[in-house]
Enzyme design. Structure first.
Site, PDB file in Angstrom:
ATOM      1  N   ARG A 362       1.181  -1.118  -0.261  1.00 12.62           N
ATOM      2  CA  ARG A 362       0.020   0.364  -0.493  1.00 12.62           C
ATOM      3  C   ARG A 362       0.807   1.143  -0.130  1.00 12.62           C
ATOM      4  O   ARG A 362       0.250   2.307  -0.720  1.00 12.62           O
ATOM      5  CB  ARG A 362      -1.205  -0.056   1.052  1.00 12.62           C
ATOM      6  CG  ARG A 362      -2.193   1.448   1.272  1.00 12.62           C
ATOM      7  CD  ARG A 362      -3.009   1.016   2.442  1.00 12.62           C
ATOM      8  NE  ARG A 362      -3.868   2.173   2.571  1.00 12.62           N
ATOM      9  CZ  ARG A 362      -3.634   3.432   3.937  1.00 12.62           C
ATOM     10  NH1 ARG A 362      -2.609   2.585   4.276  1.00 12.62           N
ATOM     11  NH2 ARG A 362      -4.270   4.113   3.483  1.00 12.62           N
ATOM     12  N   SER A 465     -18.109  -5.424   4.620  1.00 12.87           N
ATOM     13  CA  SER A 465     -18.289  -4.188   5.786  1.00 12.87           C
ATOM     14  C   SER A 465     -17.299  -4.402   6.692  1.00 12.87           C
ATOM     15  O   SER A 465     -17.239  -5.693   6.879  1.00 12.87           O
ATOM     16  CB  SER A 465     -19.852  -4.719   6.682  1.00 12.87           C
ATOM     17  OG  SER A 465     -20.146  -4.349   7.408  1.00 12.87           O
ATOM     18  N   ASN A 466     -16.931  -3.091   6.425  1.00 17.66           N
ATOM     19  CA  ASN A 466     -15.398  -2.479   7.303  1.00 17.66           C
ATOM     20  C   ASN A 466     -15.461  -2.217   8.657  1.00 17.66           C
ATOM     21  O   ASN A 466     -16.409  -0.415   8.396  1.00 17.66           O
ATOM     22  CB  ASN A 466     -14.038  -2.864   6.790  1.00 17.66           C
ATOM     23  CG  ASN A 466     -13.328  -2.081   7.034  1.00 17.66           C
ATOM     24  OD1 ASN A 466     -12.433  -2.596   7.997  1.00 17.66           O
ATOM     25  ND2 ASN A 466     -12.151  -2.583   5.765  1.00 17.66           N
ATOM     26  N   GLY A 490     -11.993  -7.083  10.036  1.00 18.92           N
ATOM     27  CA  GLY A 490     -11.806  -6.563  11.629  1.00 18.92           C
ATOM     28  C   GLY A 490     -10.330  -4.875  11.777  1.00 18.92           C
ATOM     29  O   GLY A 490     -10.345  -5.257  10.245  1.00 18.92           O
ATOM     30  N   HIS A 517     -26.626 -21.213   4.621  1.00 18.98           N
ATOM     31  CA  HIS A 517     -25.915 -23.162   4.302  1.00 18.98           C
ATOM     32  C   HIS A 517     -26.578 -23.514   3.448  1.00 18.98           C
ATOM     33  O   HIS A 517     -26.293 -24.512   2.662  1.00 18.98           O
ATOM     34  CB  HIS A 517     -25.870 -23.257   5.550  1.00 18.98           C
ATOM     35  CG  HIS A 517     -24.968 -25.310   6.049  1.00 18.98           C
ATOM     36  ND1 HIS A 517     -24.865 -25.269   4.817  1.00 18.98           N
ATOM     37  CD2 HIS A 517     -24.379 -24.645   7.357  1.00 18.98           C
ATOM     38  CE1 HIS A 517     -24.319 -25.839   5.662  1.00 18.98           C
ATOM     39  NE2 HIS A 517     -23.506 -25.684   6.721  1.00 18.98           N
ATOM     40  N   ASP A 521     -21.611 -24.319   1.743  1.00 20.16           N
ATOM     41  CA  ASP A 521     -20.831 -25.283   2.435  1.00 20.16           C
ATOM     42  C   ASP A 521     -20.154 -24.894   3.470  1.00 20.16           C
ATOM     43  O   ASP A 521     -18.989 -23.942   2.839  1.00 20.16           O
ATOM     44  CB  ASP A 521     -20.563 -27.028   2.113  1.00 20.16           C
ATOM     45  CG  ASP A 521     -22.230 -27.372   1.214  1.00 20.16           C
ATOM     46  OD1 ASP A 521     -23.272 -26.995   1.984  1.00 20.16           O
ATOM     47  OD2 ASP A 521     -22.159 -28.258   0.200  1.00 20.16           O
TER      48      ASP A 521
END
Length: 544
Positions: A362, A465-466, A490, A517, A521
């Site tokens: 980065r 989603s962060n 996270g 599910h 799987d």
């Protein structure tokens, strides 16, 4: 009684739609919420769900064909019900019929307009009835956030009439007609169903008394009664309320400003209006600095400067609560997430990813002029590439079959004032890291300003989603249906790690994959995470 379903208006500029795919066939049982078809608009291909239950008795537009908004799309009713009278007299060639809302019965058809700015009943020459538009596929009601025109104003084709809040965003609504604004049917801050009378436009001086009642749909309270005289009024009368206060003064305030003041507990008697005739408007309330709050802050600052204990400003033991009306967005979020968690069997897989190489990469990438890539952009890119290798994670459950998507559209969860929206990066796997970064920045900025278009929030096949930027190290998310999975990201944490038998300082990040599910799987989800980990721990592989 059979229900006629018409080609919906799925965007503010849509005039016709193409049926890309029928997901139901004649004779199939339909439940409320089932996806009937995928409809291609001028902006995107969107799923169209049924608001009714029954049997699909008739399809009016075959796959691949396009038709104007309000054309006969399908008929749902009881199995074996005779619908010949609904097709032949109105559309002998299987073509269009006058607008009938999906939730309305066929016998009411003579009362409805043919599109959202015209009507079938004869009107005075040049007069147009404008109705509350359906600006998203899930919109049933709209709230007028702001009127940008007032009664008596000249309106040109393309002028913005109002800003309308839907269940997803606040959007500008433009006029498709020219004339004078003769009547406003939904005041600022008020909510009304789709197809309610929003306004009437026509030649200056035209008497439109009673027209609103004639075009009233479903008894909505947004439309005045016929005995009320409709005439041009001043902007204060149209957009303001007179509020009498204790000292006998009268305060002019817009309904939206009054609503916001009530929600924030602001005494409007202490607010100075910047609008016409001292009228209090939305910005006055938003910019108002509460005197009591300022006093508390000054009290705390004074004590801190004197290095003395800060005594409670409010008496101990005082109960305090407030009631905030749920916004349309909040209600939709509650409905959709409840449906997801209770209908999709969720399970969760967590993996820890080494981020040292990603951090080095980065720095190198961002050293390039005019380039700004975030860790979240790198996660999105890695997800897109991993989904191409594990398409079962990029899937969608349907009762009859599982849809495996081979195109990758990643939705990015963005927190906004009223809740959460998910703008979508179309064909994410074909984007470079810098393209992903630029697009995410643009979409997130417009999401927070409520300027996203519905098409920009539709069509996701996977979601990220962060919460890492808030210091959250690990969490789980509810799947954004119809996706089969969502990744929770996270924070990057510096910690001792074991490398080559030695304990060293390293940087790691935990990600959790929530899976449906029914389609994914455990082994499938685990393999996806392994590939994702490989990309993030070796970022150069994402540039190949």
């Amino acid at each position: 009684m059979a229900t006629v379903i018409t080609m919906p208006r799925l965007s503010d500029t849509m005039t016709e739609g193409t049926v890309a795919t029928w997901l139901k066939k004649v004779g199939d049982k339909i439940s409320e919420g089932d996806i009937l078809a995928e409809i291609e608009t001028d902006k995107a291909t969107m799923e169209f769900e049924s608001f009714n239950a029954g049997t699909l008795l008739y399809i009016g537009i075959p796959e691949g064909e396009n038709a104007p908004v309000d054309s006969l799309l399908a008929i749902i009713g009881k199995e074996g019900e005779d619908i010949s009278g609904l097709i032949s007299p109105l559309a002998p060639d299987g073509g269009t019929i006058p607008l009938v809302s999906e939730n309305e019965k066929v016998e009411d058809k003579s009362q409805h307009p043919t599109n959202n700015q015209q009507t079938t009943t004869e009107l005075p020459k040049g007069v147009i009835v404008v109705t509350m538009p359906r600006l998203s596929d899930t919109m049933t009601d709209g709230t007028v956030a702001t009127w940008l025109k007032k009664i008596g104003d000249k309106v040109a084709e393309g002028d913005i009439l109002a800003e309308i809040e839907t269940d997803k965003a606040t959007m500008e609504f433009e006029s498709f007609n020219a004339g004078t604004l003769l009547f406003i049917g939904v005041q600022e801050g008020a909510t009304a169903p789709v197809d309610s009378v929003l306004a009437i436009i026509g030649p200056e001086g035209t008497d439109v008394s009673g027209i609103a009642e004639n075009y009233k749909k479903g008894g909505t309270s947004a439309v005045p009664k016929t005995e009320e005289k409709i005439e041009a009024t001043t902007s204060a009368e149209v957009k303001s309320e007179n509020v009498t206060v204790s000292d006998g003064q009268r305060i002019f305030i817009s309904p939206l400003a009054k609503k916001i003041a009530e929600e924030k507990g602001i005494n409007i008697n202490q607010v100075k209006g910047s609008g016409e005739n001292g009228r209090i408007i939305k910005t006055d309330i938003e910019n108002y600095k509460n005197v009591a709050s300022s006093t508390v802050q000054e009290h705390v600052v004074e004590k801190l400067e004197n290095n003395t204990a800060v005594k409670p400003y409010v008496p101990a033991g005082e109960n305090y609560s407030e009631e905030i009306k749920n916004s349309t967005m909040r209600k939709v979020i509650a409905k959709r997430l409840s449906e997801s968690i209770f209908t999709a069997p969720h399970f969760y897989l967590t993996i820890e990813v080494g981020m040292d190489e990603a951090m080095k990469s980065r720095v190198t990438i961002n050293a390039i002029p005019d380039t700004k890539v975030s860790f979240n952009d790198m996660v999105i890119k890695a997800c897109a590439m991993a989904l191409k290798k594990h398409p079962k994670v990029n899937s969608q459950w349907k009762e009859e079959a599982t849809i495996i998507n081979h195109h990758v559209n990643v939705g990015v969860a963005v927190a906004v004032e009223d809740g959460l929206v998910v703008p979508v990066l179309k064909f994410t796997d074909l984007m470079s890291l810098t393209q992903i970064g630029n697009n995410v920045k643009d979409l997130a900025g417009r999401a927070k300003n409520k300027k996203l278009q519905p098409a920009e929030m539709d069509g996701s096949t996977f979601t990220v989603s962060n919460l890492g930027m808030f210091g959250i190290t690990e969490f789980t998310s509810i799947i954004n249906q119809p996706n089969s999975a969502i990744l929770s990201v996270g924070a990057i944490v510096e910690k001792p790690v074991v490398r080559n038998g030695q304990i060293v300082v390293g940087n790691t990040m935990k990600v959790t994959l929530a899976c449906d599910h029914r389609t994914v799987d455990g082994a499938t989800g685990a393999q996806f995470l392994q590939t994702l980990k490989q990309y993030l721990e070796n970022p150069v592989t994402m540039l190949a």
